[in-house]
Design a protein around this motif. Structure first.
Motif, short mmCIF file in Angstrom:
data_model
loop_
_atom_site.label_atom_id
_atom_site.label_comp_id
_atom_site.label_asym_id
_atom_site.label_seq_id
_atom_site.Cartn_x
_atom_site.Cartn_y
_atom_site.Cartn_z
N TRP A 84 0.84 -1.20 0.00
CA TRP A 84 0.00 0.00 0.00
C TRP A 84 0.87 1.26 0.00
CZ3 TRP A 84 -0.43 4.11 3.36
CH2 TRP A 84 -1.53 4.97 3.15
N ALA A 97 -7.51 3.86 5.05
CA ALA A 97 -6.41 4.35 4.21
C ALA A 97 -6.17 5.84 4.41
CB ALA A 97 -6.70 4.05 2.74
N GLU A 143 2.35 1.74 -3.52
CA GLU A 143 1.31 2.10 -4.48
C GLU A 143 0.88 3.55 -4.29
OE1 GLU A 143 -0.91 -2.23 -5.16
OE2 GLU A 143 -1.69 -0.80 -3.69
N ASN A 144 1.05 4.09 -3.08
CA ASN A 144 0.66 5.46 -2.79
C ASN A 144 1.83 6.43 -2.76
OD1 ASN A 144 -2.45 5.71 -1.85
ND2 ASN A 144 -1.67 3.66 -1.39
N LEU A 197 -6.36 -1.82 4.71
CA LEU A 197 -5.81 -0.69 3.95
C LEU A 197 -6.29 -0.65 2.51
CD1 LEU A 197 -2.07 -0.22 4.96
CD2 LEU A 197 -3.90 1.48 5.09
N ALA A 198 -6.32 -1.80 1.87
CA ALA A 198 -6.65 -1.84 0.44
C ALA A 198 -8.14 -1.78 0.16
CB ALA A 198 -6.05 -3.09 -0.19
#
Length: 438
Positions: free
Chosen positions: A182, A427, A185-186, A420-421
């Motif tokens: 995560w 998130a 990806e962020n 989270l996802a």
């Protein structure tokens, strides 16, 4: 049938230095492929060596398997790397998690970087639950880290997680891997270290603003805790996206290769349960409550270890706080209930209700009086509870933060990373905490 497995001499290595792996195989030759964990596994290199056989050892002694040295390229980014052992070539990317033929390696920066986040990988906890060689810190007082397992590549003690059956709970794949995915990806960059690195005083003073951990960071040495406390006292921030944190104290062997933990009070009968006992030598809260650093403790929370649990979420106590910015949450709303955010273990602070019925810490358990309880979840009676000092407040998960010289945030549940996802509010809170504290 061809067999292969292995372990590192130590899990952490600086980029540009030599990584020593201990590997035993019945094959004449074998291959090691290295993958960096991130948004997706990235193949970063490989080595091929002649195979040598060796017998398995016991859980409490160095297995002394054949050693192989690999020079880590200095350009490798700090991160968690999975070494995949194989005896035959493959054209596809193999699964990163396995109970054999995998080795976890944490590459730390070759030199001081400009990143502001340091992510702590809990290798002590991984090895506490590792049962390679027939034992763990749940059946003995001492284990070696010189054996397969320790996050990946070995058998693990514990019950399956009904909310995520893809990996055992006490492994890298279960909580740390999705959290790191995560982050990448962020666009959140960090460096990585192990708790042994912090135990030895490495890395944390290299300009970082935020120390992070996630999931289940249960076993801490005295030196690790002193290092982290000094970081906070010098203005460093801490974000703990997990629970049951710093519950047991471990003593680390002088060479960094083994752990010991005295869980039972003197004279305890066979089969005694340390969680329901008092006078346990290496339980932190009985001598130096972990609340003083983290704001919370497992003794005021609890666990639900087997099967599905009653879905619980955090009831928001102050929807105007910056931590909830962009979430749409208001005071009285519940965060994460549908997905059972609270569990499988969670931490709490002893509390009382103020004049407007908002929970405030009593401080009697060591929690700083300025700890802000931002979310609370009272626990059902069918959960597992550890011994604690007399407290008027019920067992409840309490997430929040306080500021000394540095700010310390706790999510107070092991399962934070699992949502989270899939939960935009979880998130957003995570992003708010990391952005502000880093």
């Amino acid at each position: 049938m061809t067999s292969i497995n292995g372990y590192p001499a130590r899990s952490g290595v600086r980029a540009g230095e030599v990584l020593r792996l201990h590997i035993a195989t019945s094959a004449p030759r074998f291959r090691v492929d290295f993958y960096r964990w991130g948004a997706a596994p990235q193949h970063t290199g490989h080595a091929e060596w002649p195979g040598r056989t060796a017998d398995p050892g016991t859980f409490d002694r160095d297995w002394q398997w054949p050693a192989y040295e690999f020079s880590v390229p200095p350009e490798w980014r700090s991160g968690v790397y999975i070494a995949v052992l194989s005896t035959e070539p493959s054209s596809c990317t193999p699964p990163m998690d396995s109970r054999e033929a995998r080795i976890l390696v944490v590459v730390t920066p070759a030199a001081r970087s400009d990143r502001k986040i340091l992510y702590k990988i809990p290798t002590f906890t991984y090895h506490a639950y590792n049962t390679a060689g027939g034992g763990s810190l749940y059946s003995a007082s001492q284990v070696t880290m010189q054996r397969p397992g320790g996050g990946v590549g070995g058998p693990v003690k514990g019950l399956p997680d009904p909310y995520d059956t893809s990996s055992p709970r006490q492994t890298f794949a279960h909580w740390d891997a999705p959290f790191i995915t995560w982050m990448e990806e962020n666009g959140i960059e960090s460096d990585f270290c192990t708790d042994l690195d912090l135990h030895e005083g490495r890395h944390l003073n290299d300009g970082y603003r935020l120390l992070m951990s996630a999931g289940h960071d249960e076993y801490w040495s005295t030196d690790t805790r002193q290092t982290v406390t000094a970081f906070r006292d010098a203005g460093g921030n801490i974000a703990n996206f997990g629970a049951n944190t710093c519950w047991w104290r471990v003593n680390v062997a002088a060479n960094g290769a083994g752990l010991s933990c005295a869980k039972f009070p003197p004279g305890a009968p066979a089969g005694a349960d340390p969680d329901s006992s008092y006078g346990c030598p290496d339980r932190w809260w009985e001598s130096e409550p972990e609340n003083a650093l983290l704001g919370v403790s497992y003794r005021n929370g609890g666990g639900h270890w087997e099967g599905p649990r009653t879905p619980l979420g955090f009831t928001v106590t102050d929807g105007d706080h910056w931590i909830f910015s962009g979430t749409g949450l208001k005071t009285g709303d519940v965060l994460g209930r549908e997905a059972a955010l609270i569990g499988y273990e969670c931490d709490g602070a002893a509390y009382e209700l103020d004049a407007i019925a908002r929970p405030r810490p009593t401080g009697q358990d060591g929690t700083p009086k300025d700890f802000e309880i931002l979310g609370i979840a009272q626990l059902p009676s069918d959960w597992n509870f550890a011994a604690r000092e007399p407290a008027a407040s019920p067992r409840a998960a309490t997430f929040g933060l306080y500021t000394a010289a540095g700010t310390v945030f706790t999510a107070a549940t092991t399962d934070w990373a699992r949502l989270l996802a899939t939960d935009p509010q979880v998130a957003s809170i995570t992003r708010n905490v990391i952005t502000r504290l880093s």
